[in-house]
Write a protein that holds these residues in place. Structure first.
Motif, short mmCIF file in Angstrom:
data_model
loop_
_atom_site.label_atom_id
_atom_site.label_comp_id
_atom_site.label_asym_id
_atom_site.label_seq_id
_atom_site.Cartn_x
_atom_site.Cartn_y
_atom_site.Cartn_z
N SER A 585 1.42 18.54 -2.30
CA SER A 585 0.75 19.26 -1.20
C SER A 585 0.18 18.32 -0.15
O SER A 585 -0.17 18.75 0.95
N ILE A 609 3.15 23.01 -0.12
CA ILE A 609 2.68 23.00 1.27
C ILE A 609 2.95 24.36 1.90
O ILE A 609 2.11 24.91 2.62
N ARG A 610 4.12 24.90 1.63
CA ARG A 610 4.47 26.21 2.19
C ARG A 610 3.46 27.27 1.76
O ARG A 610 3.09 28.14 2.54
N GLU A 612 0.26 26.67 0.62
CA GLU A 612 -1.13 26.38 0.94
C GLU A 612 -1.40 26.37 2.44
O GLU A 612 -2.37 26.95 2.90
N ASP A 613 -0.57 25.66 3.20
CA ASP A 613 -0.79 25.58 4.65
C ASP A 613 0.51 25.20 5.34
O ASP A 613 0.75 24.03 5.64
N SER A 615 1.38 25.39 8.24
CA SER A 615 1.23 24.98 9.65
C SER A 615 1.00 23.49 9.81
O SER A 615 0.98 22.99 10.94
N VAL A 616 0.82 22.75 8.70
CA VAL A 616 0.56 21.32 8.84
C VAL A 616 1.80 20.62 9.37
O VAL A 616 2.94 21.08 9.19
#
Length: 872
Positions: A585, A609-610, A612-613, A615-616
């Motif tokens: 992540s 990552i997809r 949790e967030d 948009s990072v």
């Protein structure tokens, strides 16, 4: 001397002549109707004494590096006529006098560095006219006075350095400005001056960077009061206000857990300032060991209420220099052993202290009068604790030469040793680390670009946390004992000549956070044991010769931020599928470009990552592999920069990637090309089949041009088959272009371009401008070539001059006998992989330039039998 005619070369773009002994840059050559269109000039670390003619430099010039030369006198006003200049570096010269007011006319300037000169007077108010300036560093001069109010107009400023912490430097005074208009300021260093009064309540009150890391240096001034309330808006603040007259810290500040690199969370207020009645060597607590120690007093002049003090009253007594005999002797040896009187660039403090001595003298030879006043803690590069013990030696890039006495590691409290950029070593037998085991507190060692040639005794450095060895020619394997250094957190060894495999013992570096081994010859599989390094944040194994699959166990490194294994110089590189890394992540940069990875991007790629967030911002470079398809799951990401050029993609990207929700893709280019009127924003991800451009994808600046030979998405070059069929010359140059990363050359104009003849390629000169008469010259010096030069280069018909100097390449002389017309060979600053067959060089060869080459073999005696050679 650089000849003036050099600056008239018609295609000159970037010049890097740093690290030589140039005395005259030849800038008078710019005084012509048609100067070269140069954009970047790097002349750092030379002996230049004059800038005559620089005012005639072309408008194309954007960057000028003149750091560490011998420029004296006033800063020439003529340099201020370069109004198109973006970056100007004048640090570590001997400029004196006032800073010209004409600097305010350099309206395009973004970065200005004049650190470490002898400038005097006050800062000119005209600096406030530089409203595009982002970095201003004029620290460690002899400037005085207040900061001009006009500097509030420098609205794009991000870094401001006006500190004066070294001896014999200047002193600014007055009030600290509010800097309310400097909304992007993230770094401000005013340490070591005489600023007084309180820090303004509205200091940085309009900042737009409160969510970023911000560093403020106000130490060793005369500031009073407490911290202003506006600072609590900053989430990640590092502020050094030790050594002032501060008498209060608000409790709100002591609850900012992320402040001071997270130390406020651990130590509360003490992480900002030691409380009243206590002290330590840095005025605050930054570790469990460095507690603020209670003082017994008594204090004078109200100092008992002051926070952040460096010493207690009982420590103010006269210093007993008899206790320092050993330290003085060690520093004395260091000074003379490494050519201090002759070679050092900065010997401030050292030269005066040892002026009566010569090599071989001891402490006993220092005159008594000088001995009792000698304060080595004020020597350039020396940092001591409150007890006068040497904590740090920082003499990087100081032109030190020679074997350092083994007693350097006997300094009892030495924690940091930075000798990078000097030709030094610690052991005459193996050019390793000598008796480093004696430095029981050493945590930081930098020997980058030094004379170190082995890892000898490094395994004795049991307390070491950071080790930097880039550009040391080790040419060997990392010894197994190295992997026992379980305290090591950061290790960099770029371009060290390392070879062999990384063993499973890598798991022994249990505290490792950063490992950078770029540009070596390491081979074999990447060990799965990397996955046991739970603290690993940065792993860069690029430009080696690794093979096999990327171990999925690396996905267990849950702190990993950057993972890079691009291998442009490898024959095949890594193979197998792209790993999914579903649990990483924290990852933000992945670069596996120029390998042989195959198949589709997995559906669970970076799944955490997809979830949790999404948009990072994530950069994933898989270019120049054999990737066949994009996963539809990638549509969840809204700000990914996915590079897939020169792969085997035959189907278009999912349409969702090109809608307005994905404007942030490819560094925002998807949205920009749509706003620019592009019919298909997906082309900003990959140019479609039947088209290409240099980047392999559409941008605002570069469209996708037609090319019938491109049958996949993301082509970066177009082969004109009418030129290549049956053409031996084209085959040779195509091979050179491919094997030396031609796409990344600094200048590859017309190479492999549709409709362009070989005689139009950058660096290629055809005899009589006719390919049928042969290629007489191939000049790609300093062009950014990387990799191994194919031996077919010697088969170019009619070749008279071959210039490949100053590139990161390796080559051999195998087949050189085929270059029957070769007269001149320029290979300076390259790696000569083999001298085999050099004695077969044609009789036509009369000039051979091999300065600063790295030879893997000894120069054979046959080389000296080249009877026609005139220059070698």
């Amino acid at each position: 001397t650089v000849p003036a005619s050099f600056w008239k070369l018609p295609f000159l773009s970037m010049v890097n002549l740093g690290g030589n002994d140039i005395t005259d840059a030849g800038f008078t050559g710019f005084d012509t109707d048609d100067p070269s269109p140069v954009t970047q000039i790097i002349l750092t670390d030379n002996s230049i004494t004059s800038l005559d003619g620089i005012e005639h430099a072309p408008d194309s010039l954007r960057t000028l590096h003149l750091t560490q030369n011998r420029l004296q006198g006033s800063v020439p006003k003529e340099i201020c006529e370069l109004t198109s200049l973006r970056k100007l570096f004048l640090s570590f010269n001997e400029f004196s006098g006032e800073l010209p007011t004409e600097f305010g006319l350099m309206e395009g300037l973004r970065e200005l560095f004049i650190y470490g000169n002898w400038l005097s007077g006050m800062l000119p108010s005209e600096l406030g006219m530089l409203d595009k300036l982002e970095i201003l560093t004029i620290a460690e001069n002899q400037l005085t006075g207040e900061i001009p109010t006009e500097m509030e107009n420098m609205v794009n400023l991000r870094t401001l350095s006006l500190h004066n912490t070294e001896p014999d430097t200047g002193e600014h005074w007055g009030k600290i400005p509010k800097f309310e208009n400097l909304v992007f300021l993230t770094e401000i260093y005013l340490d070591g001056n005489s600023f007084s009064g309180t820090i303004p309540q509205r200091f940085l009150g309009n900042s737009n960077v409160t969510d970023q890391a911000v560093s403020i240096g106000f130490s060793e001034n005369l500031l009073t009061g407490s911290l202003p309330g506006t600072l609590v808006r900053f989430e990640n603040l590092y502020i050094d206000i030790t050594g002032n007259l501060i008498t209060d810290i608000a409790q709100r500040d002591c609850r900012q857990g992320k402040w001071m690199n997270g130390q406020v969370e651990l130590f509360g207020c003490d992480a900002i300032l030691c409380p009243e009645g206590t002290a330590n060597s840095i005025g605050r607590q930054d570790s469990v060991e460095d507690e603020c120690i209670p003082c017994s007093g008594p204090y004078e002049d109200g100092m008992g209420e002051v926070l952040g003090q460096y010493a207690c009253p009982e420590d103010y007594d006269d210093y007993d220099y008899d206790d320092d005999t050993d330290a003085i002797q060690i520093l004395l040896d260091l000074y003379f052993d490494t050519g201090g009187p002759t070679y050092w660039i900065n010997a401030q403090g050292w030269a005066d202290a040892f002026i009566d001595l010569e090599d071989g003298d001891t402490v006993d030879d220092i005159p008594d009068k000088k001995y009792v006043t000698l304060d080595f803690c004020n020597f350039y590069g020396i940092e001591c604790d409150a007890d006068g013990e040497v904590l740090s030696i920082s003499l990087g890039d100081n032109n030190m030469q020679g074997l350092i006495s083994e007693n350097i590691f006997d300094l009892p409290k030495l924690k940091r040793l930075d000798l990078g950029g000097n030709n030094i070593w610690f052991d005459d037998e193996d050019y390793g680390f000598g008796n480093i085991g004696n430095a029981v507190d050493l945590v930081f060692l930098n020997v980058t670009s030094s004379g170190i040639e082995s890892f000898g005794n490094i395994d004795d450095a049991w307390s070491l946390k950071e080790l930097y060895m880039t550009n040391t020619w080790i040419t060997g394997e990392i010894p197994l004992e190295f992997y026992d250094l379980d305290t090591l957190e950061k290790f960099e060894c770029v371009f060290c000549g390392l070879y062999g495999e990384i063993p499973p013992d890598i798991s022994g570096l249990t505290n490792l956070k950063e490992l950078v081994l770029y540009g070596n010859e390491l081979s074999g599989f990447i060990p799965s044991e990397f996955g046991e390094l739970e603290k690993l944040e940065i792993l860069d194994l690029s430009e080696n010769e690794f093979t096999g699959e990327i171990p999925e166990q690396i996905g267990n490194c849950l702190s990993l931020r950057n993972f890079l294994v691009h291998q442009e110089t490898a024959d095949e590189g890594l193979s197998g599928p792209v790993p999914a890394f579903p649990n990483l992540s924290t990852i933000r940069i992945i670069d596996f470009s120029h390998n042989s990875l195959s198949g589709a991007i997995p559906d669970d790629f970076l799944k955490s990552i997809r979830e949790e967030d999404p948009s990072v911002e994530v950069v994933v470079d898989l270019s120049d592999n054999f990737i066949t398809d994009l996963s539809s799951s990638l549509t969840t990401f809204t700000n990914m920069n996915l590079v897939l050029v020169d792969s085997d993609i035959t189907s278009p990207a999912p349409e969702e990637l090109c809608d307005t929700d994905h404007n942030g893709w490819t560094a925002g280019m998807v949205g920009q090309v749509r706003d620019g009127g592009a019919l298909n924003a997906c082309n900003a991800i990959l140019c479609p089949p039947g088209s290409y451009n240099k980047d392999g994808r559409l941008s605002v600046a570069r469209g996708c041009d037609d090319c019938t030979s491109c049958t996949t998405f993301g082509c970066t070059s177009c082969i004109d088959e009418t030129l290549t069929n049956g053409n031996k010359v084209c085959e040779i140059l195509n091979e050179l272009f491919t094997k030396t990363s031609g796409r990344a050359w600094y200048n590859n104009d017309n190479w492999l371009a549709v409709g362009k003849g070989i005689c139009e390629y950058y660096g290629v000169t055809c005899k009589n401008n006719n390919l049928d008469d042969g290629v007489s010259e191939l000049d790609l010096a300093s062009a950014g070539l990387e990799g191994e030069v194919p031996t077919s280069i010697y088969e170019l018909p009619g070749l008279e001059l071959l210039r490949l100097a100053n590139n990161d390449i390796k080559l051999s002389f195998k087949g050189i006998e085929k270059a029957t017309h070769l007269k001149t060979l320029h290979l300076s600053s390259t790696l000569i992989d083999s001298m085999e067959d050099n004695d077969n060089a044609p009789d036509s060869l009369i000039n051979s330039h091999l300065a600063e080459c790295q030879f893997k073999d000894e120069i054979p005696p046959e080389f000296y039998k080249l009877s026609n050679l005139q220059i070698a």
